[in-house]
Design an enzyme around this catalytic site. Structure first.
Site, PDB file in Angstrom:
ATOM      1  N   LYS A 154       0.821  -1.221   0.000  1.00 29.33           N
ATOM      2  CA  LYS A 154       0.000   0.000   0.000  1.00 29.33           C
ATOM      3  C   LYS A 154       0.856   1.273   0.000  1.00 29.33           C
ATOM      4  CE  LYS A 154      -3.969  -2.198   2.298  1.00 29.33           C
ATOM      5  NZ  LYS A 154      -5.002  -2.038   3.375  1.00 29.33           N
ATOM      6  N   THR A 172      -5.590  -7.041  10.754  1.00 28.29           N
ATOM      7  CA  THR A 172      -5.944  -5.819  10.014  1.00 28.29           C
ATOM      8  C   THR A 172      -5.429  -4.574  10.727  1.00 28.29           C
ATOM      9  OG1 THR A 172      -7.920  -6.893   9.132  1.00 28.29           O
ATOM     10  CG2 THR A 172      -7.886  -4.490   9.101  1.00 28.29           C
ATOM     11  N   ARG A 192       2.501  -6.507   8.968  1.00 29.80           N
ATOM     12  CA  ARG A 192       1.801  -5.352   9.532  1.00 29.80           C
ATOM     13  C   ARG A 192       2.401  -4.917  10.866  1.00 29.80           C
ATOM     14  NH1 ARG A 192      -4.305  -7.077   7.513  1.00 29.80           N
ATOM     15  NH2 ARG A 192      -4.315  -5.761   5.646  1.00 29.80           N
ATOM     16  N   ASN A 196      -1.917   0.125   6.954  1.00 32.15           N
ATOM     17  CA  ASN A 196      -1.453  -1.187   7.431  1.00 32.15           C
ATOM     18  C   ASN A 196      -0.606  -1.936   6.397  1.00 32.15           C
ATOM     19  OD1 ASN A 196      -3.485  -1.887   5.709  1.00 32.15           O
ATOM     20  ND2 ASN A 196      -4.767  -2.921   7.226  1.00 32.15           N
ATOM     21  N   HIS A 229      -2.150  -5.551   1.522  1.00 33.10           N
ATOM     22  CA  HIS A 229      -3.459  -6.183   1.290  1.00 33.10           C
ATOM     23  C   HIS A 229      -3.221  -7.601   0.800  1.00 33.10           C
ATOM     24  CE1 HIS A 229      -7.483  -6.932  -0.416  1.00 33.10           C
ATOM     25  NE2 HIS A 229      -6.816  -7.514  -1.394  1.00 33.10           N
ATOM     26  N   GLU A 264      -9.434 -10.102  -7.873  1.00 30.04           N
ATOM     27  CA  GLU A 264      -8.418  -9.071  -7.655  1.00 30.04           C
ATOM     28  C   GLU A 264      -7.238  -9.232  -8.615  1.00 30.04           C
ATOM     29  OE1 GLU A 264      -7.783  -9.347  -3.402  1.00 30.04           O
ATOM     30  OE2 GLU A 264      -9.806  -8.564  -2.993  1.00 30.04           O
TER      31      GLU A 264
HETATM   32  P1  IDP Z   1      -8.055  -6.672   5.531  1.00 27.62           P
HETATM   33  O1  IDP Z   1      -7.228  -5.714   4.706  1.00 27.62           O
HETATM   34  O2  IDP Z   1      -7.284  -7.224   6.690  1.00 27.62           O
HETATM   35  O3  IDP Z   1      -8.738  -7.736   4.714  1.00 27.62           O
HETATM   36  P2  IDP Z   1     -10.641  -5.338   5.689  1.00 27.62           P
HETATM   37  O4  IDP Z   1     -11.599  -5.491   6.816  1.00 27.62           O
HETATM   38  O5  IDP Z   1     -10.973  -6.015   4.398  1.00 27.62           O
HETATM   39  O6  IDP Z   1      -9.200  -5.780   6.228  1.00 27.62           O
HETATM   40  O7  IDP Z   1     -10.477  -3.770   5.444  1.00 27.62           O
HETATM   41  C1  IDP Z   1      -9.850  -3.281   4.274  1.00 27.62           C
HETATM   42  C2  IDP Z   1      -8.911  -2.165   4.654  1.00 27.62           C
HETATM   43  O8  IDP Z   1      -9.655  -1.059   5.183  1.00 27.62           O
HETATM   44  C3  IDP Z   1      -7.920  -2.513   5.783  1.00 27.62           C
HETATM   45  O9  IDP Z   1      -6.790  -3.201   5.333  1.00 27.62           O
HETATM   46  C4  IDP Z   1      -7.588  -1.121   6.323  1.00 27.62           C
HETATM   47  O10 IDP Z   1      -6.633  -0.455   5.491  1.00 27.62           O
HETATM   48  C5  IDP Z   1      -8.931  -0.410   6.211  1.00 27.62           C
HETATM   49  N1  IDP Z   1      -9.708  -0.523   7.463  1.00 27.62           N
HETATM   50  C6  IDP Z   1     -10.348  -1.617   7.954  1.00 27.62           C
HETATM   51  N2  IDP Z   1     -10.966  -1.361   9.113  1.00 27.62           N
HETATM   52  C7  IDP Z   1     -10.734  -0.043   9.357  1.00 27.62           C
HETATM   53  C8  IDP Z   1     -11.122   0.844  10.418  1.00 27.62           C
HETATM   54  O11 IDP Z   1     -11.801   0.467  11.379  1.00 27.62           O
HETATM   55  N3  IDP Z   1     -10.677   2.134  10.324  1.00 27.62           N
HETATM   56  C9  IDP Z   1      -9.926   2.600   9.289  1.00 27.62           C
HETATM   57  N4  IDP Z   1      -9.553   1.793   8.274  1.00 27.62           N
HETATM   58  C10 IDP Z   1      -9.934   0.500   8.305  1.00 27.62           C
HETATM   59 MG    MG Z   2     -10.221  -7.535   3.226  1.00 27.15          MG
END
Ligand code: IDP
Ligand code: MG
Length: 138
Positions: free
Chosen positions: A9, A91, A102, A112, A115, A126
């Site tokens: 990212k 996450t 991470r 973070n 992805h 994707e």
């Molecule tokens: P993942 O990347 O671990 O699969 P997802 O729940 O799919 O997590 O969320 C996608 C992306 O959105 C995360 O990697 C993070 O960058 C962002 N994100 C997820 N939850 C939050 C939050 O509560 N606050 C701000 N950003 C978030």
């Molecule tokens: Mg995700």
């Protein structure tokens, strides 16, 4: 042999740690079989993260993901979808375990570092979002 989609990212490209992240991937026995550095438009980022549309963090996520260069990759290995999710860590980097990408390179959400696809269906979607079959050379 399974494939998954990975993205380094903008927060991680800004920190100049793409090589360090690739080393963690390769040290885990995972192969990077396609890779390119690009920048998404806000529209593309919105489409990529369509599953999160309507969530409170969606607009900020789209803004962040289109704010700078990213590295998109296809990864290959045994059970690689699950194994790469484990290598990425939680996450929220604050909850990520020692030894994960991470933990090493994440910041405060949404920053973070990486992805990774969460299922075979999202991996297929994707990968084809960014790569033509001819760009995946092994
Ligand atoms: P993942 O990347 O671990 O699969 P997802 O729940 O799919 O997590 O969320 C996608 C992306 O959105 C995360 O990697 C993070 O960058 C962002 N994100 C997820 N939850 C939050 C939050 O509560 N606050 C701000 N950003 C978030
Ligand atoms: Mg995700």
């Amino acid at each position: 042999m399974q494939t998954t989609f990975s993205m380094i990212k903008p927060d991680a490209t800004a920190k100049n740690v793409t090589g360090a992240i690739n080393a963690m991937i390769e040290n885990a026995g995972i192969r990077i079989i396609a890779q390119k550095r690009i920048q998404m438009t806000p529209t593309q980022a919105g489409q990529f993260y369509a599953e999160h549309k309507g969530k409170p963090f969606y607009d900020g996520l789209v803004e962040m993901m289109s704010s700078g260069p990213i590295v998109v990759q296809v990864l290959q290995g045994e059970d690689v979808i699950k194994r790469y999710r484990t290598l990425m860590g939680a996450t929220n980097p604050a909850n990520a375990e020692e030894g994960t990408i991470r933990k090493a390179f994440g910041g405060e959400l949404p920053y973070n570092a990486v992805h990774g696809s969460d299922s075979p269906e999202s991996a297929a979607r994707e990968i084809s979002f960014f790569f033509a079959q001819t760009e995946i050379v092994g």
